[in-house]
Design a protein around this motif. Structure first.
Motif, PDB file in Angstrom:
ATOM      1  N   GLY A  28      30.077  60.492 151.189  1.00 38.03           N
ATOM      2  CA  GLY A  28      30.623  61.676 151.838  1.00 38.03           C
ATOM      3  C   GLY A  28      30.816  62.792 150.833  1.00 38.03           C
ATOM      4  O   GLY A  28      30.516  62.647 149.648  1.00 38.03           O
ATOM      5  N   PRO A  29      31.303  63.894 151.306  1.00 37.09           N
ATOM      6  CA  PRO A  29      31.554  65.013 150.401  1.00 37.09           C
ATOM      7  C   PRO A  29      32.637  64.646 149.391  1.00 37.09           C
ATOM      8  O   PRO A  29      33.498  63.815 149.649  1.00 37.09           O
ATOM      9  N   VAL A  30      32.560  65.261 148.257  1.00 37.20           N
ATOM     10  CA  VAL A  30      33.548  65.018 147.208  1.00 37.20           C
ATOM     11  C   VAL A  30      34.886  65.568 147.685  1.00 37.20           C
ATOM     12  O   VAL A  30      34.984  66.713 148.139  1.00 37.20           O
ATOM     13  N   GLN A  31      35.913  64.756 147.599  1.00 35.43           N
ATOM     14  CA  GLN A  31      37.242  65.159 148.053  1.00 35.43           C
ATOM     15  C   GLN A  31      37.982  65.893 146.934  1.00 35.43           C
ATOM     16  O   GLN A  31      37.902  65.512 145.773  1.00 35.43           O
ATOM     17  N   PRO A  32      38.710  66.947 147.297  1.00 35.37           N
ATOM     18  CA  PRO A  32      39.510  67.650 146.289  1.00 35.37           C
ATOM     19  C   PRO A  32      40.602  66.733 145.742  1.00 35.37           C
ATOM     20  O   PRO A  32      41.055  65.811 146.413  1.00 35.37           O
ATOM     21  N   THR A  33      41.020  67.015 144.563  1.00 36.67           N
ATOM     22  CA  THR A  33      42.069  66.220 143.923  1.00 36.67           C
ATOM     23  C   THR A  33      43.438  66.621 144.464  1.00 36.67           C
ATOM     24  O   THR A  33      43.593  67.666 145.113  1.00 36.67           O
ATOM     25  N   THR A  34      44.414  65.816 144.167  1.00 35.93           N
ATOM     26  CA  THR A  34      45.789  66.126 144.558  1.00 35.93           C
ATOM     27  C   THR A  34      46.235  67.434 143.930  1.00 35.93           C
ATOM     28  O   THR A  34      46.901  68.252 144.581  1.00 35.93           O
ATOM     29  N   VAL A  69      46.447  74.935 146.025  1.00 32.87           N
ATOM     30  CA  VAL A  69      46.212  75.732 147.231  1.00 32.87           C
ATOM     31  C   VAL A  69      47.512  75.923 147.995  1.00 32.87           C
ATOM     32  O   VAL A  69      47.800  77.014 148.502  1.00 32.87           O
ATOM     33  N   GLN A  70      48.322  74.886 148.076  1.00 36.11           N
ATOM     34  CA  GLN A  70      49.588  74.973 148.796  1.00 36.11           C
ATOM     35  C   GLN A  70      50.510  76.017 148.174  1.00 36.11           C
ATOM     36  O   GLN A  70      51.269  76.676 148.875  1.00 36.11           O
ATOM     37  N   GLU A  71      50.439  76.189 146.889  1.00 34.90           N
ATOM     38  CA  GLU A  71      51.291  77.155 146.196  1.00 34.90           C
ATOM     39  C   GLU A  71      50.668  78.552 146.120  1.00 34.90           C
ATOM     40  O   GLU A  71      51.312  79.482 145.636  1.00 34.90           O
ATOM     41  N   SER A  72      49.443  78.718 146.612  1.00 37.58           N
ATOM     42  CA  SER A  72      48.762  80.007 146.525  1.00 37.58           C
ATOM     43  C   SER A  72      49.342  81.002 147.530  1.00 37.58           C
ATOM     44  O   SER A  72      49.908  80.638 148.560  1.00 37.58           O
ATOM     45  N   THR A  73      49.174  82.285 147.219  1.00 36.55           N
ATOM     46  CA  THR A  73      49.652  83.332 148.128  1.00 36.55           C
ATOM     47  C   THR A  73      48.838  83.343 149.418  1.00 36.55           C
ATOM     48  O   THR A  73      49.374  83.665 150.481  1.00 36.55           O
ATOM     49  N   GLU A  74      47.574  82.976 149.332  1.00 32.43           N
ATOM     50  CA  GLU A  74      46.709  82.950 150.511  1.00 32.43           C
ATOM     51  C   GLU A  74      47.221  81.922 151.534  1.00 32.43           C
ATOM     52  O   GLU A  74      47.287  82.199 152.729  1.00 32.43           O
ATOM     53  N   PHE A  75      47.606  80.739 151.054  1.00 30.89           N
ATOM     54  CA  PHE A  75      48.142  79.706 151.935  1.00 30.89           C
ATOM     55  C   PHE A  75      49.518  80.121 152.461  1.00 30.89           C
ATOM     56  O   PHE A  75      49.842  79.884 153.633  1.00 30.89           O
ATOM     57  N   GLY A  76      50.312  80.746 151.621  1.00 28.88           N
ATOM     58  CA  GLY A  76      51.614  81.252 152.058  1.00 28.88           C
ATOM     59  C   GLY A  76      51.469  82.277 153.169  1.00 28.88           C
ATOM     60  O   GLY A  76      52.244  82.288 154.131  1.00 28.88           O
ATOM     61  N   LYS A 131      39.541  76.524 153.177  1.00 30.37           N
ATOM     62  CA  LYS A 131      38.762  75.284 153.211  1.00 30.37           C
ATOM     63  C   LYS A 131      37.446  75.434 152.455  1.00 30.37           C
ATOM     64  O   LYS A 131      37.082  74.567 151.653  1.00 30.37           O
ATOM     65  N   SER A 132      36.736  76.529 152.680  1.00 26.06           N
ATOM     66  CA  SER A 132      35.444  76.697 152.001  1.00 26.06           C
ATOM     67  C   SER A 132      35.635  76.836 150.489  1.00 26.06           C
ATOM     68  O   SER A 132      34.826  76.338 149.710  1.00 26.06           O
ATOM     69  N   ARG A 133      36.714  77.505 150.078  1.00 23.22           N
ATOM     70  CA  ARG A 133      36.985  77.627 148.643  1.00 23.22           C
ATOM     71  C   ARG A 133      37.296  76.237 148.041  1.00 23.22           C
ATOM     72  O   ARG A 133      36.828  75.922 146.960  1.00 23.22           O
ATOM     73  N   MET A 134      38.061  75.436 148.758  1.00 24.75           N
ATOM     74  CA  MET A 134      38.378  74.101 148.259  1.00 24.75           C
ATOM     75  C   MET A 134      37.133  73.224 148.181  1.00 24.75           C
ATOM     76  O   MET A 134      36.954  72.474 147.216  1.00 24.75           O
ATOM     77  N   GLU A 135      36.275  73.319 149.199  1.00 24.11           N
ATOM     78  CA  GLU A 135      35.039  72.518 149.183  1.00 24.11           C
ATOM     79  C   GLU A 135      34.098  72.968 148.083  1.00 24.11           C
ATOM     80  O   GLU A 135      33.396  72.150 147.520  1.00 24.11           O
ATOM     81  N   ALA A 136      34.077  74.259 147.796  1.00 26.81           N
ATOM     82  CA  ALA A 136      33.206  74.770 146.731  1.00 26.81           C
ATOM     83  C   ALA A 136      33.697  74.326 145.354  1.00 26.81           C
ATOM     84  O   ALA A 136      32.900  74.067 144.464  1.00 26.81           O
ATOM     85  N   ASP A 137      35.025  74.241 145.215  1.00 26.03           N
ATOM     86  CA  ASP A 137      35.590  73.836 143.921  1.00 26.03           C
ATOM     87  C   ASP A 137      35.453  72.345 143.675  1.00 26.03           C
ATOM     88  O   ASP A 137      35.498  71.897 142.535  1.00 26.03           O
TER      89      ASP A 137
END
Length: 119
Positions: free
Chosen positions: A13-19, A25-32, A112-118
């Motif tokens: 499957g696709p590579v999963q992002p790390t913890t 991402v949770q602490e980012s202003t975009e998610f806020g 989501k797309s940024r996380m998948e790209a990273d």
């Protein structure tokens, strides 16, 4: 029975992002901003609907004469209020669907797309 087909290949499957990536991402202003946009819509409507429902229940208990007032034929105020509860529920669901598709989904898709790209 032998076949000429090659054995199935194990698909990864696709590579999963790390913890750490999730925490970042949770602490980012975009998610806020995404959370604020959701809360700014959901909380006021939830409070308004609960108050509207409690008004209906309290009036049914303590304003029986008013709720028993005939509107048309055998249809009284209580029945109209009860039916309006259903209308309000569907209206809120429709409004939330519109809000999510125009405000929340694009922001969530960008995250989501940024996380998948990273990953």
């Amino acid at each position: 029975m032998a076949t000429d087909a090659p054995p199935p290949q194990a698909t990864t499957g696709p590579v999963q992002p790390t913890t750490e990536a999730f925490i970042e991402v949770q602490e980012s202003t975009e998610f806020g901003e995404l959370r604020r946009s959701h809360r700014a819509f959901a909380f006021p409507l939830t409070i308004a609907f609960v108050l509207w429902y409690l008004l209906y229940v309290l009036m049914s208990n303590y304003a029986g004469d008013f709720m028993g007032t005939k509107v048309v034929g055998n249809i009284n105020v209580a029945l109209v209020f009860g039916l309006l509860q259903f209308v309000t529920t569907f209206l809120i669901a429709w409004l939330y669907s519109r809000h999510a598709s125009t405000q929340l989904d694009p922001k969530a898709a960008a995250i989501k797309s940024r996380m998948e790209a990273d990953a």
